[in-house]
Design a protein around this motif. Sequence first.
Motif, PDB file in Angstrom:
ATOM      1  N   CYS A 186     -17.887  27.358 -34.994  1.00 40.18           N
ATOM      2  CA  CYS A 186     -18.665  28.219 -34.193  1.00 40.18           C
ATOM      3  C   CYS A 186     -18.018  28.960 -33.232  1.00 40.18           C
ATOM      4  O   CYS A 186     -18.928  30.123 -32.706  1.00 40.18           O
ATOM      5  N   PHE A 187     -16.803  28.883 -33.292  1.00 38.15           N
ATOM      6  CA  PHE A 187     -16.013  29.832 -32.433  1.00 38.15           C
ATOM      7  C   PHE A 187     -15.521  30.902 -33.062  1.00 38.15           C
ATOM      8  O   PHE A 187     -14.014  31.199 -33.201  1.00 38.15           O
ATOM      9  N   TYR A 188     -16.248  31.845 -33.890  1.00 34.69           N
ATOM     10  CA  TYR A 188     -15.622  32.982 -34.574  1.00 34.69           C
ATOM     11  C   TYR A 188     -15.864  34.039 -34.043  1.00 34.69           C
ATOM     12  O   TYR A 188     -15.390  35.193 -34.341  1.00 34.69           O
ATOM     13  N   GLN A 189     -16.211  34.066 -32.502  1.00 30.96           N
ATOM     14  CA  GLN A 189     -16.134  35.352 -31.748  1.00 30.96           C
ATOM     15  C   GLN A 189     -14.964  35.479 -30.871  1.00 30.96           C
ATOM     16  O   GLN A 189     -14.802  34.620 -29.870  1.00 30.96           O
ATOM     17  N   VAL A 190     -14.037  36.393 -31.024  1.00 30.75           N
ATOM     18  CA  VAL A 190     -13.068  36.563 -30.366  1.00 30.75           C
ATOM     19  C   VAL A 190     -13.163  37.544 -29.249  1.00 30.75           C
ATOM     20  O   VAL A 190     -13.505  38.793 -29.664  1.00 30.75           O
ATOM     21  N   VAL A 191     -13.074  37.377 -28.095  1.00 33.22           N
ATOM     22  CA  VAL A 191     -13.182  38.104 -26.908  1.00 33.22           C
ATOM     23  C   VAL A 191     -11.955  39.163 -26.720  1.00 33.22           C
ATOM     24  O   VAL A 191     -10.745  38.744 -26.786  1.00 33.22           O
ATOM     25  N   GLY A 193     -11.116  42.218 -24.823  1.00 32.86           N
ATOM     26  CA  GLY A 193     -11.275  43.128 -23.483  1.00 32.86           C
ATOM     27  C   GLY A 193     -12.888  42.916 -23.442  1.00 32.86           C
ATOM     28  O   GLY A 193     -13.439  41.884 -23.249  1.00 32.86           O
ATOM     29  N   ASP A 194     -13.504  44.127 -23.251  1.00 29.89           N
ATOM     30  CA  ASP A 194     -15.162  44.038 -23.306  1.00 29.89           C
ATOM     31  C   ASP A 194     -15.898  44.037 -24.562  1.00 29.89           C
ATOM     32  O   ASP A 194     -16.972  44.041 -24.731  1.00 29.89           O
ATOM     33  N   ASP A 195     -14.907  43.740 -25.586  1.00 30.45           N
ATOM     34  CA  ASP A 195     -15.712  43.651 -27.070  1.00 30.45           C
ATOM     35  C   ASP A 195     -15.562  42.301 -27.468  1.00 30.45           C
ATOM     36  O   ASP A 195     -14.700  41.414 -27.305  1.00 30.45           O
ATOM     37  N   ILE A 196     -16.325  42.154 -28.619  1.00 27.33           N
ATOM     38  CA  ILE A 196     -16.225  40.914 -29.350  1.00 27.33           C
ATOM     39  C   ILE A 196     -15.718  41.273 -30.819  1.00 27.33           C
ATOM     40  O   ILE A 196     -16.286  42.253 -31.408  1.00 27.33           O
ATOM     41  N   ASP A 253     -14.144  36.984 -36.347  1.00 24.53           N
ATOM     42  CA  ASP A 253     -12.910  36.503 -37.017  1.00 24.53           C
ATOM     43  C   ASP A 253     -13.674  35.731 -38.366  1.00 24.53           C
ATOM     44  O   ASP A 253     -14.311  34.733 -38.247  1.00 24.53           O
TER      45      ASP A 253
END
Lengths: 126, 126
Positions: free
Chosen positions: B100-105, B107-110, B113
């Motif tokens: 579920c943790f495929y979104q890497v932060v 800066g201000d974007d995602i 992965d």
Amino acid sequence: MVELAFDKMNNGLLPAIAQDFRTGEVLMLGFMDRSAWEKTVATGKATYFSRTRNKLWTKGETSGHHQVVKEIRIDCDNDTVLLKVEQLGPGACHTGHRSCFYQVVNGDDIKIDGSPAFDPQEVYKK
Amino acid sequence: MVELAFDKMNNGLLPAIAQDFRTGEVLMLGFMDRSAWEKTVATGKATYFSRTRNKLWTKGETSGHHQVVKEIRIDCDNDTVLLKVEQLGPGACHTGHRSCFYQVVNGDDIKIDGSPAFDPQEVYKK
């Protein structure tokens, strides 16, 4: 700043997992309100909201055992945070263990995995 | 059965982390009430309490992607669960990603992965 689903939880607190960025060991789980999230992103040091003390809590502010954030991930629902951290000092847990997850469930019993890496009475003394 | 601090959380739900027992990858975070905890321990299959559906939810009951529990750890306060699991099937996330943790932060974007490992419309169709 990336927006998380703080409104989804009644208390506005989202779970945040701290994982050793080198070994993958899960070190602890804390909770973040919006301020904790923003401070973590802004400073690169893991900051949680302490439910027992009812205030922001930058990990290591007493012990010196800061967590330097190497990567931040959020889950598919934007309501859980995964921090990959460099854990400074010998451990993350207030008991002296490196990880808070040192209790292994073994049937109806609990087996303690490993020994404390530091003496909490020394680290947390006034 | 080992007793957890369900009373500590207002809603009686404790966070439960599922981690790949081989790679250490954090796959997802769910919540457990007492019934979910007891069912997980008794059956060896990860079972959570679904807050959106307001009922017990054995991971994989729709998709077949069960999580076989290899080890259960609890934290120093007995209020967070860490499951080391064998994730059956291609992935844990309802979006098709393995984790579920495929979104890497960033800066201000995602940044996303990796790519989905399966097509959720195929897996979750009636």
